[in-house]
Motif scaffolding. Structure first.
Motif, PDB file in Angstrom:
ATOM      1  N   GLY A 153       0.769  -1.076  -0.036  1.00  0.00           N
ATOM      2  CA  GLY A 153      -0.079   0.113   0.098  1.00  0.00           C
ATOM      3  C   GLY A 153       0.892   1.446  -0.102  1.00  0.00           C
ATOM      4  O   GLY A 153       1.969   1.253  -0.019  1.00  0.00           O
ATOM      5  N   SER A 154       0.184   2.422  -0.088  1.00  0.00           N
ATOM      6  CA  SER A 154       1.036   3.642  -0.182  1.00  0.00           C
ATOM      7  C   SER A 154       1.851   3.789   1.346  1.00  0.00           C
ATOM      8  O   SER A 154       1.174   3.747   2.458  1.00  0.00           O
ATOM      9  N   THR A 155       3.214   4.150   1.028  1.00  0.00           N
ATOM     10  CA  THR A 155       4.175   4.340   2.128  1.00  0.00           C
ATOM     11  C   THR A 155       5.056   5.496   1.592  1.00  0.00           C
ATOM     12  O   THR A 155       4.843   5.802   0.218  1.00  0.00           O
ATOM     13  N   PRO A 156       5.663   6.184   2.267  1.00  0.00           N
ATOM     14  CA  PRO A 156       6.748   7.114   1.781  1.00  0.00           C
ATOM     15  C   PRO A 156       7.631   6.518   0.515  1.00  0.00           C
ATOM     16  O   PRO A 156       7.962   7.169  -0.193  1.00  0.00           O
ATOM     17  N   HIS A 157       7.876   5.293   0.472  1.00  0.00           N
ATOM     18  CA  HIS A 157       8.703   4.687  -0.477  1.00  0.00           C
ATOM     19  C   HIS A 157       7.810   4.653  -1.825  1.00  0.00           C
ATOM     20  O   HIS A 157       8.885   4.744  -2.666  1.00  0.00           O
ATOM     21  N   ALA A 158       6.540   4.438  -1.644  1.00  0.00           N
ATOM     22  CA  ALA A 158       5.837   4.479  -3.038  1.00  0.00           C
ATOM     23  C   ALA A 158       4.509   4.835  -2.635  1.00  0.00           C
ATOM     24  O   ALA A 158       3.711   4.074  -1.908  1.00  0.00           O
ATOM     25  N   PHE A 159       3.868   5.467  -3.277  1.00  0.00           N
ATOM     26  CA  PHE A 159       2.511   6.166  -3.016  1.00  0.00           C
ATOM     27  C   PHE A 159       1.488   6.720  -4.156  1.00  0.00           C
ATOM     28  O   PHE A 159       1.978   6.815  -5.385  1.00  0.00           O
ATOM     29  N   THR A 160       0.332   6.907  -3.824  1.00  0.00           N
ATOM     30  CA  THR A 160      -0.468   7.518  -4.873  1.00  0.00           C
ATOM     31  C   THR A 160      -1.034   8.995  -4.618  1.00  0.00           C
ATOM     32  O   THR A 160      -0.734   9.200  -3.462  1.00  0.00           O
ATOM     33  N   PHE A 161      -1.790   9.475  -5.596  1.00  0.00           N
ATOM     34  CA  PHE A 161      -2.382  10.662  -5.057  1.00  0.00           C
ATOM     35  C   PHE A 161      -3.434  10.713  -4.036  1.00  0.00           C
ATOM     36  O   PHE A 161      -3.289  11.457  -3.280  1.00  0.00           O
ATOM     37  N   HIS A 162      -3.889   9.440  -3.725  1.00  0.00           N
ATOM     38  CA  HIS A 162      -5.093   9.389  -2.701  1.00  0.00           C
ATOM     39  C   HIS A 162      -4.445   9.483  -1.340  1.00  0.00           C
ATOM     40  O   HIS A 162      -4.832   9.563  -0.259  1.00  0.00           O
ATOM     41  N   HIS A 163      -3.028   8.837  -1.250  1.00  0.00           N
ATOM     42  CA  HIS A 163      -2.422   8.568  -0.180  1.00  0.00           C
ATOM     43  C   HIS A 163      -1.068   8.822  -0.175  1.00  0.00           C
ATOM     44  O   HIS A 163      -0.200   7.959  -0.399  1.00  0.00           O
ATOM     45  N   ALA A 164      -0.765  10.318  -0.383  1.00  0.00           N
ATOM     46  CA  ALA A 164       0.550  10.780  -0.710  1.00  0.00           C
ATOM     47  C   ALA A 164       1.331  11.294   0.517  1.00  0.00           C
ATOM     48  O   ALA A 164       0.679  11.432   1.696  1.00  0.00           O
ATOM     49  N   PHE A 165       2.663  11.261   0.264  1.00  0.00           N
ATOM     50  CA  PHE A 165       3.605  11.862   1.214  1.00  0.00           C
ATOM     51  C   PHE A 165       4.322  12.889   0.591  1.00  0.00           C
ATOM     52  O   PHE A 165       4.886  12.932  -0.586  1.00  0.00           O
ATOM     53  N   GLY A 166       4.967  13.646   1.412  1.00  0.00           N
ATOM     54  CA  GLY A 166       5.763  14.656   0.930  1.00  0.00           C
ATOM     55  C   GLY A 166       7.264  14.229   0.996  1.00  0.00           C
ATOM     56  O   GLY A 166       7.498  13.054   1.453  1.00  0.00           O
ATOM     57  N   PRO A 167       8.211  15.092   0.751  1.00  0.00           N
ATOM     58  CA  PRO A 167       9.722  14.589   0.618  1.00  0.00           C
ATOM     59  C   PRO A 167      10.259  14.328   2.023  1.00  0.00           C
ATOM     60  O   PRO A 167      11.077  13.505   2.139  1.00  0.00           O
ATOM     61  N   ALA A 169       8.432  12.520   4.096  1.00  0.00           N
ATOM     62  CA  ALA A 169       7.635  11.345   4.533  1.00  0.00           C
ATOM     63  C   ALA A 169       6.565  11.604   5.601  1.00  0.00           C
ATOM     64  O   ALA A 169       5.909  10.693   5.821  1.00  0.00           O
ATOM     65  N   THR A 170       5.887  12.799   5.607  1.00  0.00           N
ATOM     66  CA  THR A 170       4.738  13.231   6.211  1.00  0.00           C
ATOM     67  C   THR A 170       3.673  12.955   5.198  1.00  0.00           C
ATOM     68  O   THR A 170       3.653  13.406   4.022  1.00  0.00           O
ATOM     69  N   PRO A 171       2.509  12.442   5.725  1.00  0.00           N
ATOM     70  CA  PRO A 171       1.313  12.422   4.957  1.00  0.00           C
ATOM     71  C   PRO A 171       0.726  13.711   4.359  1.00  0.00           C
ATOM     72  O   PRO A 171       0.845  14.594   5.022  1.00  0.00           O
ATOM     73  N   ILE A 172       0.344  14.053   3.036  1.00  0.00           N
ATOM     74  CA  ILE A 172      -0.216  15.014   2.820  1.00  0.00           C
ATOM     75  C   ILE A 172      -1.304  14.820   1.676  1.00  0.00           C
ATOM     76  O   ILE A 172      -1.562  13.777   1.496  1.00  0.00           O
ATOM     77  N   ARG A 173      -1.910  15.648   1.435  1.00  0.00           N
ATOM     78  CA  ARG A 173      -3.085  15.665   0.405  1.00  0.00           C
ATOM     79  C   ARG A 173      -3.372  16.622  -0.539  1.00  0.00           C
ATOM     80  O   ARG A 173      -2.935  17.913  -0.151  1.00  0.00           O
ATOM     81  N   ILE A 174      -3.561  16.195  -1.794  1.00  0.00           N
ATOM     82  CA  ILE A 174      -3.879  17.357  -2.795  1.00  0.00           C
ATOM     83  C   ILE A 174      -5.533  17.901  -2.671  1.00  0.00           C
ATOM     84  O   ILE A 174      -6.177  16.788  -2.530  1.00  0.00           O
ATOM     85  N   LYS A 175      -5.558  19.109  -2.554  1.00  0.00           N
ATOM     86  CA  LYS A 175      -6.885  19.711  -2.336  1.00  0.00           C
ATOM     87  C   LYS A 175      -7.899  19.122  -3.427  1.00  0.00           C
ATOM     88  O   LYS A 175      -7.466  19.037  -4.515  1.00  0.00           O
ATOM     89  N   GLY A 176      -8.730  18.423  -2.707  1.00  0.00           N
ATOM     90  CA  GLY A 176     -10.042  17.762  -3.532  1.00  0.00           C
ATOM     91  C   GLY A 176      -9.813  16.350  -3.781  1.00  0.00           C
ATOM     92  O   GLY A 176     -10.523  15.757  -4.460  1.00  0.00           O
ATOM     93  N   ILE A 177      -8.761  15.751  -3.348  1.00  0.00           N
ATOM     94  CA  ILE A 177      -8.614  14.123  -3.482  1.00  0.00           C
ATOM     95  C   ILE A 177      -7.871  13.771  -2.357  1.00  0.00           C
ATOM     96  O   ILE A 177      -7.241  14.281  -1.696  1.00  0.00           O
ATOM     97  N   GLY A 178      -8.296  12.548  -1.968  1.00  0.00           N
ATOM     98  CA  GLY A 178      -7.718  11.703  -0.842  1.00  0.00           C
ATOM     99  C   GLY A 178      -8.408  12.012   0.363  1.00  0.00           C
ATOM    100  O   GLY A 178      -8.994  12.980   0.727  1.00  0.00           O
TER     101      GLY A 178
END
Length: 185
Positions: A153-167, A169-178
């Protein structure tokens, strides 16, 4: 500043060498989409075969992007006549520009038709990860990231738009998704 790597992978319904109109349409749309995306804010580069070679992905010289590789679940051909896949590897400044490029314009229109060309996936079709400034991701690393995403699943190693991470390694989201998180970009 780190850059965002994006790997996409899909299995086509028919080989790239298929003379059917639908295959030619996919090629034509793909070339037009790449031209449009390369002009988008936040786009940095994508893997291209040396000298614009066409043919089997497996036999081409990809330069700094390394030897072409595919996920373990790809079971179709590996020759110019039998290869039935579409894969991209690109670099972006951040998630928001990548999201905007993928979900607007010609790429969005192509996404709406993806099942005309692609088999329905039982595995992830894309993965993001952060690379240091100046680093060029390789095809082998991209496949490893996509397989990691599938397995963990999504981790800082590999992630998707829905479960994203910043550089960092903190979780982030794009406004309007996830899902909701502390940071919104």
């Amino acid at each position: 500043m780190p850059h965002l790597a994006l790997y996409t992978f899909g299995v086509l319904k028919s080989p790239l060498a298929d003379p059917a109109p639908l295959t030619h349409e996919f090629y034509d749309i793909g070339e037009t989409v790449y031209r449009e995306i390369s002009q988008r804010p936040g786009y940095l580069a994508h893997a291209e075969a040396a000298a614009g070679d066409r043919g089997s992905h497996f036999d081409l010289d990809w330069g700094a992007w390394g030897e072409f590789a595919v996920p373990t679940w790809y079971g179709k051909g590996r020759t110019g006549e039998t290869t039935a896949l579409a894969a991209t590897l690109s670099l972006w400044t951040d998630l928001r520009p990548a999201f905007d490029a993928i979900y607007t314009g010609l790429h969005r229109a192509a996404l709406n038709r993806r099942y005309d060309w692609f088999e329905r996936a039982k595995h992830p079709t894309y993965a993001f990860w952060w690379v240091s400034d100046g680093a060029i991701p390789t095809w082998q690393n991209a496949v490893s990231r996509l397989e990691h995403l599938h397995d963990h699943g999504s981790t800082p190693h590999a992630f998707t738009f829905h479960h994203a991470f910043g550089p960092d390694a903190t979780p982030i989201r794009i406004k309007g998704i996830g899902p909701k998180s502390d940071q919104v970009r």
